[in-house]
Design a protein around this motif. Structure first.
Motif, PDB file in Angstrom:
ATOM      1  N   HIS A   1      29.658 -29.459 -64.177  1.00 25.41           N
ATOM      2  CA  HIS A   1      28.457 -28.907 -63.239  1.00 25.41           C
ATOM      3  C   HIS A   1      28.340 -29.762 -62.006  1.00 25.41           C
TER       4      HIS A   1
ATOM      5  N   CYS B   1      20.373 -27.555 -64.625  1.00 26.44           N
ATOM      6  CA  CYS B   1      20.451 -28.733 -63.829  1.00 26.44           C
ATOM      7  C   CYS B   1      19.399 -29.759 -64.684  1.00 26.44           C
TER       8      CYS B   1
ATOM      9  N   ALA C   1      30.132 -29.118 -58.728  1.00 25.63           N
ATOM     10  CA  ALA C   1      29.534 -27.831 -58.169  1.00 25.63           C
ATOM     11  C   ALA C   1      27.942 -28.070 -57.631  1.00 25.63           C
ATOM     12  N   CYS C   2      27.309 -28.846 -57.904  1.00 27.17           N
ATOM     13  CA  CYS C   2      26.100 -29.150 -57.709  1.00 27.17           C
ATOM     14  C   CYS C   2      25.524 -30.349 -57.140  1.00 27.17           C
ATOM     15  N   GLU C   3      25.136 -30.364 -55.862  1.00 29.46           N
ATOM     16  CA  GLU C   3      25.077 -31.433 -54.997  1.00 29.46           C
ATOM     17  C   GLU C   3      23.768 -32.292 -55.545  1.00 29.46           C
ATOM     18  N   GLY C   4      22.722 -31.457 -55.658  1.00 28.91           N
ATOM     19  CA  GLY C   4      21.326 -31.819 -56.328  1.00 28.91           C
ATOM     20  C   GLY C   4      21.685 -32.866 -57.408  1.00 28.91           C
ATOM     21  N   CYS C   5      22.361 -32.345 -58.340  1.00 29.67           N
ATOM     22  CA  CYS C   5      22.809 -33.277 -59.462  1.00 29.67           C
ATOM     23  C   CYS C   5      23.632 -34.385 -59.020  1.00 29.67           C
ATOM     24  N   ARG C   6      24.361 -34.474 -58.106  1.00 30.10           N
ATOM     25  CA  ARG C   6      25.327 -35.601 -57.781  1.00 30.10           C
ATOM     26  C   ARG C   6      24.307 -36.653 -57.259  1.00 30.10           C
TER      27      ARG C   6
END
Lengths: 308, 202
Positions: A29, A3, A32-37
């Protein structure tokens, strides 16, 4: 990709200036990654809201002002006039040329409106001390510097006559060492020295020139890098210990992150003040400082520099 | 509201007219570009009066060198390069530093008693909303102003003024990679500082 790596690239990704390979990685990425979204979303929100700010308009008579300024005689001839008429001191011919160059480089380019002073010549000029000055307090104390310390102020030609027309005494303090483990971005933290200094200051009576000087300073300190806080605290103790007060602190941008501190020092205590500064690091001060029996306060500007 | 369509068409005509002796063509250039140059100076320097002086100085330099302009770059690239350098010099000057310490960079009313409060145009906002907006604007200004030099330059040029990455590189003299990395860093910094103020709906 982790991340942290992704987030470092989101800015480029957002502006669509990222290379194909990284873009593919980021997109996979993100899927699959809500944090990064979320990070991307808040980055977008920031940029959008900055872009939404209304521009600040110039004054309506901007063009007229410009015309006025263009009518004035060019800078060059104004400089020449103040530079050569009258000459207050004699400079050998070859130094006059060097002085003129130095003058242009140092003053014309950066300073648009500063009062035009005459170039004082290169640092090697020995006659400087014997020249006639119109300093208010006279040139009493020549014995200020010890031979082992650097006598020449870094920007020698910048030294203004003592508070004549409001110019401050400019000092530079190269702090001796950094505390190991300090953050690379933070300035050197002179904890040991500052605290020792502060302890010794407590035995003196501290008279503040103005009651709200501390508040102003605190506000400025909160804004600046906390890394240099300890230096400033130690320095503040020295200033207040001689009955002075801190006017402002500035954290300057740049690779070495020096800080500037503006202070007022009672004129009669200026030498005591300088003596107390020396333990904090390598002090560079102008050669002539009017000493002793003046009343009132002297403006001092201290530049803090990290250890070399 | 950003400056969207950049008024680059017509610049060469004005410049050529000036070079052939038509001094009013210079006025045309000033009127076209002054708002944007001024806004840039304002965000770099954080002070209305300083911005005015620096913008004026920029155009004075343009005036003095325009005869020799050779169209090797776009006029706007050249113009903004001058503006950025003039701002950089101003930021380094002792006089500016002295002034800056005395004035808090948050309240437009304090700095430009005569200047327009153009940041707060929409009067249909309720008092509470307009206060929030004003606070947000001030927070953004302070946050940008407290960034280190290069970061402040790139984020102002990109997110306030709307320049492309290539233009930013040309105007600042940085290479493209540096522009990208500093901009990313600046935005991350700002995002952290402005967390409580930016409505990101997340």
């Amino acid at each position: 990709m982790a991340c942290e790596e992704i987030r470092a690239l989101l800015s480029e990704y957002m502006d669509d200036v990222i290379d194909k390979e990284n873009r593919a990685r980021i997109e996979s990425h993100l899927s699959a990654c809500e944090g990064c979204r979320k990070e991307l979303a808040s980055l977008r929100a920031l940029v959008r809201q900055m872009g939404d700010l209304d521009p600040v308009s110039p004054p309506k008579d901007f063009l007229a002002q410009l015309h006025q300024r263009l009518e004035r005689p060019p800078l060059f001839s104004r400089i020449l006039r103040t530079l050569f008429f009258p000459m207050r001191f004699k400079i050998p011919m070859e130094l006059a040329g060097a002085a003129l160059m130095a003058f242009f480089i140092l003053y014309i380019l950066p300073f648009q409106k500063e009062e035009y002073r005459m170039a004082k010549g290169p640092q090697a000029l020995k006659d400087e001390k014997r020249m006639e000055r119109t300093v208010g307090g006279g040139m009493k104390n020549q014995g200020l510097e010890k031979p082992s310390e650097p006598m020449v102020f870094m920007e020698r030609s910048d030294v203004r006559e003592l508070n004549k027309k409001g110019g401050p005494i400019e000092l530079a303090l190269v702090l001796r060492r950094a505390i190991p483990g300090a953050k690379p971005d933070a300035g050197p933290i002179q904890e040991a020295r500052s605290q020792k200094l502060m302890a010794s200051e407590r035995t003196l009576s501290v008279t503040r020139a103005a009651p709200d000087a501390g508040k102003e300073e605190d506000r400025l300190m909160d804004k600046g890098a906390l890394g240099d806080e300890m230096d400033r605290v130690g320095l503040r103790a020295v200033i207040e210990g001689v009955g002075g007060r801190v006017l402002s602190i500035e954290h300057e941008e740049g690779d070495e992150k020096p800080a500037l501190m503006d202070a007022e020092i009672p004129a009669g205590r200026i030498n005591l003040f300088l003596d107390r500064l020396r333990p904090l690091g390598d002090l560079t001060a102008p050669a002539e400082i009017p000493a002793g029996k003046q009343e009132g306060f002297l403006r001092v500007q201290i530049r803090l520099l990290p250890p070399t | 509201m950003r400056f969207d369509a950049r008024p680059t068409e017509g610049d060469p005509l004005l410049i050529k007219a000036f070079q052939e002796g038509n001094r009013e063509a210079f006025d045309g250039l000033v009127l076209k570009h002054k708002d944007r140059v001024f806004n840039l100076c304002y965000w770099f320097l954080g002070d209305y009066q300083e911005a005015n002086d620096t913008a004026q100085e920029t155009f004075i330099k343009v005036f003095r060198s325009l005869k020799a302009f050779r169209f090797e770059s776009a006029f706007t690239t050249w113009l903004y390069r001058i503006a950025v350098n003039t701002c950089r010099n101003r930021l380094k000057s002792a006089e500016y530093r002295r002034k800056r310490k005395m004035v808090r960079i948050d309240n437009p009313g304090e700095e430009n008693p005569g200047g327009p409060h153009s940041e707060l145009k929409d009067e249909s906002l309720s008092p509470l909303n307009s206060l929030e907006r004003k606070e947000k604007i001030m927070a953004i200004r302070e946050a940008i102003h407290s960034l280190p030099g290069i970061q402040k330059e790139v984020v102002t040029l990109r997110d306030i003024e709307g320049f492309s990455y290539e233009e930013i590189a040309q105007v600042t003299g940085l290479n493209l990679g540096t522009v990208k990395s500093r901009l990313a860093r600046a935005r991350l910094d700002l995002k952290e500082r402005l967390r409580s103020v930016i409505n990101d709906g997340v």
